[in-house]
Motif scaffolding. Structure first.
Motif, PDB file in Angstrom:
ATOM      1  N   GLU A   1       6.947   5.501 -13.365  1.00 10.38           N
ATOM      2  CA  GLU A   1       5.868   5.145 -12.453  1.00 10.38           C
ATOM      3  C   GLU A   1       5.410   3.729 -12.702  1.00 10.38           C
ATOM      4  OE1 GLU A   1       1.677   6.736 -14.020  1.00 10.38           O
ATOM      5  OE2 GLU A   1       3.093   8.362 -13.604  1.00 10.38           O
ATOM      6  N   ILE A   2       4.765   3.177 -11.692  1.00  8.37           N
ATOM      7  CA  ILE A   2       4.224   1.826 -11.773  1.00  8.37           C
ATOM      8  C   ILE A   2       2.979   1.774 -10.891  1.00  8.37           C
ATOM      9  CG2 ILE A   2       5.574   0.902  -9.835  1.00  8.37           C
ATOM     10  CD1 ILE A   2       5.996  -1.654 -11.582  1.00  8.37           C
ATOM     11  N   MET A   3       2.042   0.925 -11.241  1.00  8.46           N
ATOM     12  CA  MET A   3       0.862   0.687 -10.413  1.00  8.46           C
ATOM     13  C   MET A   3       1.091  -0.621  -9.659  1.00  8.46           C
ATOM     14  SD  MET A   3      -1.175   3.235 -10.930  1.00  8.46           S
ATOM     15  CE  MET A   3      -2.717   2.693 -10.238  1.00  8.46           C
ATOM     16  N   VAL A   4       0.675  -0.635  -8.406  1.00  9.01           N
ATOM     17  CA  VAL A   4       0.834  -1.831  -7.589  1.00  9.01           C
ATOM     18  C   VAL A   4      -0.498  -2.148  -6.920  1.00  9.01           C
ATOM     19  CG1 VAL A   4       1.710  -0.547  -5.600  1.00  9.01           C
ATOM     20  CG2 VAL A   4       2.284  -2.937  -5.836  1.00  9.01           C
ATOM     21  N   GLN A   5      -0.809  -3.428  -6.851  1.00  7.53           N
ATOM     22  CA  GLN A   5      -2.057  -3.881  -6.234  1.00  7.53           C
ATOM     23  C   GLN A   5      -1.881  -3.995  -4.730  1.00  7.53           C
ATOM     24  OE1 GLN A   5      -5.025  -4.270  -7.774  1.00  7.53           O
ATOM     25  NE2 GLN A   5      -4.047  -3.574  -9.638  1.00  7.53           N
ATOM     26  N   ALA A   6      -1.778  -2.844  -4.085  1.00  3.81           N
ATOM     27  CA  ALA A   6      -1.623  -2.774  -2.633  1.00  3.81           C
ATOM     28  C   ALA A   6      -1.967  -1.352  -2.203  1.00  3.81           C
ATOM     29  CB  ALA A   6      -0.201  -3.126  -2.225  1.00  3.81           C
ATOM     30  N   SER A   7      -2.260  -1.205  -0.942  1.00  4.82           N
ATOM     31  CA  SER A   7      -2.572   0.126  -0.422  1.00  4.82           C
ATOM     32  C   SER A   7      -1.306   0.969  -0.338  1.00  4.82           C
ATOM     33  CB  SER A   7      -3.192   0.007   0.972  1.00  4.82           C
ATOM     34  OG  SER A   7      -2.208  -0.448   1.898  1.00  4.82           O
ATOM     35  N   ALA A   8      -1.490   2.276  -0.224  1.00  5.95           N
ATOM     36  CA  ALA A   8      -0.347   3.167  -0.039  1.00  5.95           C
ATOM     37  C   ALA A   8       0.367   2.836   1.265  1.00  5.95           C
ATOM     38  CB  ALA A   8      -0.801   4.624  -0.054  1.00  5.95           C
ATOM     39  N   GLU A   9      -0.380   2.462   2.299  1.00  2.00           N
ATOM     40  CA  GLU A   9       0.226   2.102   3.586  1.00  2.00           C
ATOM     41  C   GLU A   9       1.112   0.876   3.446  1.00  2.00           C
ATOM     42  OE1 GLU A   9      -3.042   2.849   3.216  1.00  2.00           O
ATOM     43  OE2 GLU A   9      -3.129   4.728   4.351  1.00  2.00           O
ATOM     44  N   ASP A  10       0.619  -0.159   2.749  1.00  2.00           N
ATOM     45  CA  ASP A  10       1.428  -1.372   2.545  1.00  2.00           C
ATOM     46  C   ASP A  10       2.656  -1.068   1.690  1.00  2.00           C
ATOM     47  OD1 ASP A  10      -0.339  -2.846   4.060  1.00  2.00           O
ATOM     48  OD2 ASP A  10      -1.326  -3.789   2.335  1.00  2.00           O
ATOM     49  N   THR A  11       2.490  -0.207   0.716  1.00  2.16           N
ATOM     50  CA  THR A  11       3.606   0.168  -0.149  1.00  2.16           C
ATOM     51  C   THR A  11       4.644   0.956   0.633  1.00  2.16           C
ATOM     52  OG1 THR A  11       2.102   0.221  -2.042  1.00  2.16           O
ATOM     53  CG2 THR A  11       4.225   1.339  -2.297  1.00  2.16           C
ATOM     54  N   PHE A  12       4.191   1.915   1.419  1.00  3.92           N
ATOM     55  CA  PHE A  12       5.119   2.720   2.212  1.00  3.92           C
ATOM     56  C   PHE A  12       5.835   1.866   3.254  1.00  3.92           C
ATOM     57  CE2 PHE A  12       6.729   5.787   5.199  1.00  3.92           C
ATOM     58  CZ  PHE A  12       7.211   6.786   4.370  1.00  3.92           C
ATOM     59  N   ALA A  13       5.179   0.831   3.742  1.00  2.85           N
ATOM     60  CA  ALA A  13       5.804  -0.050   4.736  1.00  2.85           C
ATOM     61  C   ALA A  13       7.089  -0.675   4.198  1.00  2.85           C
ATOM     62  CB  ALA A  13       4.830  -1.137   5.179  1.00  2.85           C
ATOM     63  N   VAL A  14       7.120  -0.980   2.920  1.00  2.82           N
ATOM     64  CA  VAL A  14       8.353  -1.523   2.325  1.00  2.82           C
ATOM     65  C   VAL A  14       9.422  -0.432   2.268  1.00  2.82           C
ATOM     66  CG1 VAL A  14       9.388  -2.577   0.273  1.00  2.82           C
ATOM     67  CG2 VAL A  14       7.112  -3.297   1.034  1.00  2.82           C
ATOM     68  N   LEU A  15       9.037   0.786   1.886  1.00  2.00           N
ATOM     69  CA  LEU A  15       9.994   1.897   1.879  1.00  2.00           C
ATOM     70  C   LEU A  15      10.515   2.165   3.294  1.00  2.00           C
ATOM     71  CD1 LEU A  15       8.177   4.414  -0.491  1.00  2.00           C
ATOM     72  CD2 LEU A  15      10.016   2.814  -1.073  1.00  2.00           C
ATOM     73  N   ALA A  16       9.660   1.976   4.288  1.00  5.52           N
ATOM     74  CA  ALA A  16      10.033   2.225   5.675  1.00  5.52           C
ATOM     75  C   ALA A  16      10.912   1.122   6.249  1.00  5.52           C
ATOM     76  CB  ALA A  16       8.782   2.390   6.533  1.00  5.52           C
ATOM     77  N   ASP A  17      11.037   0.014   5.533  1.00  3.70           N
ATOM     78  CA  ASP A  17      11.919  -1.073   5.950  1.00  3.70           C
ATOM     79  C   ASP A  17      13.274  -0.863   5.275  1.00  3.70           C
ATOM     80  OD1 ASP A  17      13.315  -3.405   6.462  1.00  3.70           O
ATOM     81  OD2 ASP A  17      11.874  -4.721   5.460  1.00  3.70           O
ATOM     82  N   GLY A  18      14.138  -0.121   5.922  1.00  2.00           N
ATOM     83  CA  GLY A  18      15.439   0.189   5.341  1.00  2.00           C
ATOM     84  C   GLY A  18      16.273  -1.030   5.008  1.00  2.00           C
ATOM     85  N   TRP A  19      16.052  -2.117   5.728  1.00  2.49           N
ATOM     86  CA  TRP A  19      16.821  -3.341   5.458  1.00  2.49           C
ATOM     87  C   TRP A  19      16.443  -3.966   4.110  1.00  2.49           C
ATOM     88  CZ3 TRP A  19      21.069  -4.061   8.069  1.00  2.49           C
ATOM     89  CH2 TRP A  19      21.195  -3.476   9.335  1.00  2.49           C
ATOM     90  N   SER A  20      15.300  -3.574   3.540  1.00  3.33           N
ATOM     91  CA  SER A  20      14.895  -4.113   2.234  1.00  3.33           C
ATOM     92  C   SER A  20      15.439  -3.284   1.061  1.00  3.33           C
ATOM     93  CB  SER A  20      13.366  -4.194   2.135  1.00  3.33           C
ATOM     94  OG  SER A  20      12.805  -2.906   1.963  1.00  3.33           O
ATOM     95  N   PHE A  21      16.073  -2.168   1.338  1.00  3.34           N
ATOM     96  CA  PHE A  21      16.553  -1.228   0.324  1.00  3.34           C
ATOM     97  C   PHE A  21      17.344  -1.913  -0.796  1.00  3.34           C
ATOM     98  CE2 PHE A  21      19.594   2.180  -0.972  1.00  3.34           C
ATOM     99  CZ  PHE A  21      18.711   3.198  -1.281  1.00  3.34           C
TER     100      PHE A  21
END
Length: 158
Positions: free
Chosen positions: A5-25
């Motif tokens: 696990e890791i903590m990130v200084q961002a909202s869950a929505e902003d974090t999920f947005a990266v997961l939702a960007d398949g091109w960034s995988f």
């Protein structure tokens, strides 16, 4: 089952947005080197990423498929690497405070010869890789959050 696990200084929505960007995988998943295609409705359940893994010239093409999704809290995947089998991966996002999210990653072999490897050994092999993957993911999330806060990055002068 072990997790990283890791903590990130961002909202869950902003974090999920990266997961939702398949091109960034391939930017954050250790071992993925090139995204070949992303289903248009990624990360809807059943959609796939098509990618390449390995180090050139020793690369293989394969896919990862979404098993379950509950945006912005959960993304569950089956990552295939034929002929070796597949792995089950679960990413859980928990916003612990406004703008602060804990990302937990679970992984274990689901199919193939890797299932013969004892869980303890799988954990020893996967945990360093998954820690690095989460570190990369967190950097991308924070970078995108900063870009959004700055109104986007203007690179036209570069």
């Amino acid at each position: 089952m072990a997790h990283v696990e890791i903590m990130v200084q961002a909202s869950a929505e902003d974090t999920f947005a990266v997961l939702a960007d398949g091109w960034s995988f391939a930017s954050w998943v250790v071992g993925a080197t090139h995204i070949r295609d992303v289903d248009p409705s990624w990360p809807a359940e059943g959609t796939q990423l098509h990618y390449r893994v390995g180090v050139w010239p020793f690369t293989m093409d394969d896919i990862t498929q979404v098993s379950a999704v509950d945006a912005p809290r959960l993304l569950e995947l089956e990552a295939r690497l034929r002929p070796f089998g597949s792995a089950w991966i679960r990413l859980e996002l928990t916003e612990t405070a406004p703008g602060r999210t804990r990302i937990r990653m679970y992984e274990h072999t689901k199919r193939g010869p890797g299932t013969w490897v004892p869980d303890v050994l799988q954990e020893l092999l996967l945990m360093p890789r998954n820690r690095e993957s989460l570190s990369r993911l967190a950097d991308i999330v924070v970078g995108r959050s900063h870009d959004a806060a700055d109104g986007g990055q203007d690179i036209s002068h570069i």
